[in-house]
Design an enzyme around this catalytic site. Structure first.
Site, PDB file in Angstrom:
ATOM      1  N   HIS A   1      -8.484 -22.718   8.944  1.00 57.63           N
ATOM      2  CA  HIS A   1      -7.493 -21.786   9.269  1.00 57.63           C
ATOM      3  C   HIS A   1      -6.329 -22.670   8.320  1.00 57.63           C
ATOM      4  O   HIS A   1      -6.368 -23.755   8.079  1.00 57.63           O
ATOM      5  CB  HIS A   1      -7.234 -21.970  10.781  1.00 57.63           C
TER       6      HIS A   1
ATOM      7  N   ASP B   1     -10.428 -29.999  14.266  1.00 54.51           N
ATOM      8  CA  ASP B   1      -9.668 -28.712  14.696  1.00 54.51           C
ATOM      9  C   ASP B   1     -10.454 -28.249  15.793  1.00 54.51           C
ATOM     10  O   ASP B   1     -11.484 -27.252  15.291  1.00 54.51           O
ATOM     11  CB  ASP B   1      -9.205 -27.850  13.589  1.00 54.51           C
TER      12      ASP B   1
ATOM     13  N   GLN C   1     -10.680 -23.157  17.919  1.00 58.66           N
ATOM     14  CA  GLN C   1     -11.872 -22.182  18.326  1.00 58.66           C
ATOM     15  C   GLN C   1     -12.966 -22.703  18.946  1.00 58.66           C
ATOM     16  O   GLN C   1     -13.840 -21.958  19.304  1.00 58.66           O
ATOM     17  CB  GLN C   1     -12.101 -21.441  16.948  1.00 58.66           C
TER      18      GLN C   1
ATOM     19  N   LYS D   1      -5.475 -20.698  23.564  1.00 57.78           N
ATOM     20  CA  LYS D   1      -6.962 -20.266  23.339  1.00 57.78           C
ATOM     21  C   LYS D   1      -7.833 -20.705  24.274  1.00 57.78           C
ATOM     22  O   LYS D   1      -9.173 -20.525  24.111  1.00 57.78           O
ATOM     23  CB  LYS D   1      -7.332 -21.061  22.040  1.00 57.78           C
TER      24      LYS D   1
ATOM     25  N   CYS E   1      -5.636 -15.722   8.945  1.00 62.99           N
ATOM     26  CA  CYS E   1      -4.971 -16.868   8.606  1.00 62.99           C
ATOM     27  C   CYS E   1      -6.011 -17.873   8.080  1.00 62.99           C
ATOM     28  O   CYS E   1      -5.985 -19.092   8.036  1.00 62.99           O
ATOM     29  CB  CYS E   1      -4.089 -17.603   9.742  1.00 62.99           C
TER      30      CYS E   1
HETATM   31  N1  PLP Z   1      -6.978 -23.682  13.670  1.00 59.27           N
HETATM   32  C1  PLP Z   1      -7.823 -22.714  14.042  1.00 59.27           C
HETATM   33  C2  PLP Z   1      -9.413 -22.705  13.724  1.00 59.27           C
HETATM   34  C3  PLP Z   1      -7.328 -21.581  14.590  1.00 59.27           C
HETATM   35  O1  PLP Z   1      -8.103 -20.349  15.038  1.00 59.27           O
HETATM   36  C4  PLP Z   1      -5.806 -21.353  14.819  1.00 59.27           C
HETATM   37  C5  PLP Z   1      -5.275 -20.347  15.476  1.00 59.27           C
HETATM   38  O2  PLP Z   1      -5.875 -19.093  15.394  1.00 59.27           O
HETATM   39  C6  PLP Z   1      -5.051 -22.662  14.653  1.00 59.27           C
HETATM   40  C7  PLP Z   1      -5.551 -23.719  14.122  1.00 59.27           C
HETATM   41  C8  PLP Z   1      -3.566 -22.520  14.867  1.00 59.27           C
HETATM   42  O3  PLP Z   1      -3.474 -22.505  16.224  1.00 59.27           O
HETATM   43  P1  PLP Z   1      -1.968 -22.349  16.926  1.00 59.27           P
HETATM   44  O4  PLP Z   1      -1.420 -21.135  16.362  1.00 59.27           O
HETATM   45  O5  PLP Z   1      -2.178 -22.255  18.220  1.00 59.27           O
HETATM   46  O6  PLP Z   1      -1.300 -23.482  16.610  1.00 59.27           O
END
Ligand code: PLP
Length: 530
Positions: free
Chosen positions: A251, A328, A331, A354, A492
């Protein structure tokens, strides 16, 4: 059980095949699987027959799954539990799907709706840990909403999850009975809110298997968490020419913060590629390490393809080169049991929203010695022990990283969300979602003109696709008319979509409360106009 099962002891995990070993086993059992999945993706034919019953070394039998008690994990020997569920690759043709339903399970007919046009029982007969699916769905009031005159079908869980009544009630209770700033007051409500806040931190610690609540820092979400680690821990390590490894699946939140600090220090980014299925190529990963490698940051689950990365191996290999790694978990947190201690993760980050908690709250897990070594990210109140104009002494962990007033009620809500999940049982949630995803992929394969993107063996929650003759936006809008919420766009994660030749895609994402009816609704709606 997988090596990320958070309830597993290190001894139990020692006997569990790693995902690499599982992949090898799966390849042995299903040598035609890749071809089969490609066939599904392009609708060009059926998949060669898979064995109905095949012994998996050290594991249970494929096809011997207990459908009378499909999600009652306690009856499954711990050492066997993960071997079938992670690699039961039921992405097959419709004919085979029907055959294997008959062969494998009476229970599967419970949700054979779209394929057979009939359903023998409903959500109240699907047990997920301590609750039935019907009970779980009742716990989420928004799922009763009507959208465009239709029952809401929420398949946008990757963007954000819905909140159970337990979380909504906990937030209301906090504001009705406990609201105060934390830590600073000598009065009764300050003590209550501090207790609630610190209790939530403990719940997070337990949920991800951390050793101590000092290792849990509350932040706004994954994005802030990654920026914090990049700036506090990694940036001071970097000199010009140093290298940071990320993966193609990331992401943007796990790309841009590293680019920013690379730009500031003269470091460079190196990227782990993925194969045609969307899985990271471990041999290529290993080749990226040099004496200049200073850090690795990779996702646990791709937010576009749903690929579950071989996280155990990613950690082991990084550590073999003496390099620290951030995972990370945005997900994975709601879908896969995580044990950061068993994983030996250096940093693990996720967003509350999430995982059925409010927006504006998330957490960093960091090994104590690493957080101790890191510089504070933000300066201000709460993060200090003593301030003079000459110098500041920072507070102990985790306060050192929590400058100013945080999202107190939302942290308490996060604790309620994780407690809710723990009560159901994360291994059961994982198992249920895996079955539902296989069902979804199988049903999607019955649609003409649909191309699936990402066909890795191990996937969670997300599946992305394109539809011939339609823009992704059109698909999203048409589905919305049916009350079905999916996300369209670049998610993203432009590098991974471009890896597959696309600028955008349609992406449904599942969560524990999704039902076979939701999948049927999606497939039926798509079939009605494509
Ligand atoms: N990393 C991953 C794999 C994501 O799917 C997302 C959001 O969709 C993020 C980071 C960023 O999360 P946040 O917008 O809650 O900070």
């Amino acid at each position: 059980m997988t090596t990320t099962d958070r309830n597993a002891t290190p001894e139990e995990l020692a006997g569990v095949p790693s995902s690499l070993e599982l992949t090898a086993i799966a390849n042995q059992l299903f040598p035609d699987l890749t071809e089969g999945i490609d066939a599904v993706a392009s609708h060009s034919g059926s998949v060669p027959a898979q064995p109905e019953t095949a012994a998996i070394p050290g594991g249970a039998e494929f096809g011997a799954f207990d459908w009378q008690n499909p999600f009652g994990l306690p009856s499954v020997p711990a050492a066997n539990a993960g071997t079938v569920q992670a690699y039961a690759p039921k992405v097959v043709s419709l004919e085979q799907a029907k055959e294997s339903e008959n062969a494998v399970s009476a229970g599967a007919a419970n949700y054979a709706g779209a394929a057979t046009g009939e359903r023998t029982s409903g959500n109240d007969s699907i047990r997920i840990g301590s609750k039935t699916l019907a009970q779980i769905r009742n716990d989420f009031p928004i799922l009763s909403e009507k959208v465009n005159g239709r029952q809401l079908v929420w398949l946008d869980n990757g963007a954000t999850t819905q909140k159970p009544q337990a979380v909504i009630d906990r937030l209301a209770y906090f504001y009705e009975h406990e609201n105060s700033n934390v830590h600073r007051g000598a009065h009764a409500l300050a003590a209550k809110s501090t207790d609630a806040y610190e209790n939530a931190r403990n719940v997070v610690k337990d949920f991800i298997g951390a050793g101590s609540s000092e290792e849990i820092v509350f932040v706004r979400g994954t994005t802030e968490a990654i920026n914090l680690i990049a700036n506090s821990y990694v940036k001071p390590l970097l000199t010009p020419g140093d290298e940071i490894i990320v993966s193609i699946l990331e992401h943007h939140a796990n790309i841009v913060p590293w680019q920013l600090i690379a730009e500031q220090t003269g470091a460079v980014l190196k990227v782990i590629p993925c194969d045609e299925t969307g899985q990271l190529i471990l041999s290529e990963y290993e080749k990226l390490f040099t004496s200049r490698t200073k850090f690795v940051a990779t996702t646990h689950v791709s937010n576009v393809l749903g690929t579950v990365t071989p996280i155990e191996e990613l950690v082991v290999i990084a550590h073999r080169y003496g390099v620290r790694i951030l995972i990370d978990g945005a997900q994975s947190i709601a879908h896969i049991p995580v044990n950061v201690s068993a994983l030996d993760a250096d940093f693990f980050v996720f967003s509350g929203h999430k995982v059925f908690a409010p927006t504006g709250i998330g957490a960093v897990y960091g090994k104590k010695e690493l957080l101790d070594a890191a510089k504070p990210y933000h300066g201000g109140g709460n993060m200090i022990a003593d301030v003079t104009f000459e110098r500041t002494i920072y507070n102990a962990l985790p306060n050192k990283f929590e400058a100013g007033t945080g999202s107190i009620a939302d942290a308490v809500g996060l604790g309620a969300a994780l407690s809710y999940l723990s009560e159901i049982g994360m291994p059961c949630v994982y198992r249920w979602e895996h079955e539902l995803l296989q069902y979804a992929l199988r049903e999607m394969a019955t649609l003409r003109g649909v191309t699936m993107i990402g066909t890795a063996l191990d996937k969670a929650s997300a599946f992305a696709f394109k539809v011939d003759g339609y823009s992704d936006e059109e698909i999203g809008k048409r589905l919305d008319e049916f009350g079905i919420a999916v996300r369209t766009g670049h998610h993203c994660a432009q590098p991974v979509l471009r890896r597959f030749g696309y600028e955008s895609a349609v992406r449904p994402t599942l969560a524990l409360y999704n039902s076979p009816d939701d999948i049927d609704a999606l497939v039926k709606a798509l079939r009605s106009f494509i």
